[in-house]
Design a protein around this motif. Structure first.
Motif, PDB file in Angstrom:
ATOM      1  N   ILE A 137       3.538  -4.831  -4.629  1.00  0.00           N
ATOM      2  CA  ILE A 137       2.937  -5.471  -5.807  1.00  0.00           C
ATOM      3  C   ILE A 137       3.822  -5.281  -7.034  1.00  0.00           C
ATOM      4  O   ILE A 137       4.056  -6.232  -7.793  1.00  0.00           O
ATOM      5  N   SER A 138       4.340  -4.081  -7.240  1.00  0.00           N
ATOM      6  CA  SER A 138       5.202  -3.860  -8.404  1.00  0.00           C
ATOM      7  C   SER A 138       6.494  -4.672  -8.291  1.00  0.00           C
ATOM      8  O   SER A 138       6.975  -5.213  -9.281  1.00  0.00           O
ATOM      9  N   LYS A 186       4.622  -0.287   1.807  1.00  0.00           N
ATOM     10  CA  LYS A 186       3.747   0.371   0.836  1.00  0.00           C
ATOM     11  C   LYS A 186       3.274  -0.704  -0.134  1.00  0.00           C
ATOM     12  O   LYS A 186       4.079  -1.398  -0.767  1.00  0.00           O
ATOM     13  N   LEU A 187       1.953  -0.863  -0.241  1.00  0.00           N
ATOM     14  CA  LEU A 187       1.367  -1.931  -1.037  1.00  0.00           C
ATOM     15  C   LEU A 187       1.754  -1.826  -2.506  1.00  0.00           C
ATOM     16  O   LEU A 187       2.057  -2.833  -3.143  1.00  0.00           O
ATOM     17  N   ASP A 188       1.761  -0.615  -3.055  1.00  0.00           N
ATOM     18  CA  ASP A 188       2.093  -0.472  -4.472  1.00  0.00           C
ATOM     19  C   ASP A 188       3.532  -0.887  -4.768  1.00  0.00           C
ATOM     20  O   ASP A 188       3.816  -1.501  -5.799  1.00  0.00           O
ATOM     21  N   ILE A 189       4.436  -0.604  -3.856  1.00  0.00           N
ATOM     22  CA  ILE A 189       5.827  -1.023  -4.033  1.00  0.00           C
ATOM     23  C   ILE A 189       5.929  -2.540  -3.943  1.00  0.00           C
ATOM     24  O   ILE A 189       6.647  -3.179  -4.724  1.00  0.00           O
TER      25      ILE A 189
END
Length: 114
Positions: A58-59, A53-56
């Motif tokens: 990046i965060s 998951k890209l958001d995970i």
């Protein structure tokens, strides 16, 4: 794959621009780089496991590096080399993720040969 491309681009930019970091910042940079590499190997592992998951990513990439640098700074101010603990933890996680990535790639290679 995005993490791997970012890693390659980062290495190329680092080699071409020849950035010099003062010695007093080297513990912070080493911890930040390890935190980022941990996120990249975690992303590779998640991608091979089909749950990336890209958001995970990046965060985790920015969050881990900022937290690691902040803890290293706090330890520096307290006179305690906390960055060594971060190096050990992130190093261990990198090796764990690499081992899992290696196993997943070997399993995929074996399944394609059959």
């Amino acid at each position: 794959m995005i993490g791997f491309i970012g890693l390659i681009l980062g290495i190329i930019v680092g080699v071409v621009w020849n950035v010099n970091i003062p010695d007093k910042f080297s513990p912070y940079m080493s911890v930040a780089i390890l935190a980022c590499l941990d996120s990249v190997f975690g992303a590779m592992r998640a991608n091979l496991s089909k749950n990336f998951k890209l958001d995970i990513f990046i965060s985790g990439f920015f969050g881990n590096s900022v937290l690691a640098v902040a803890l290293a700074y706090l330890g520096d101010k307290l006179g305690v080399p906390i960055y060594l603990a971060a190096v050990i933890v992130f190093g261990g996680r990198i090796f764990d993720n690499f081992a899992i990535v290696r196993r997943l790639l070997l399993e995929k290679a074996k399944s394609h040969r059959r």
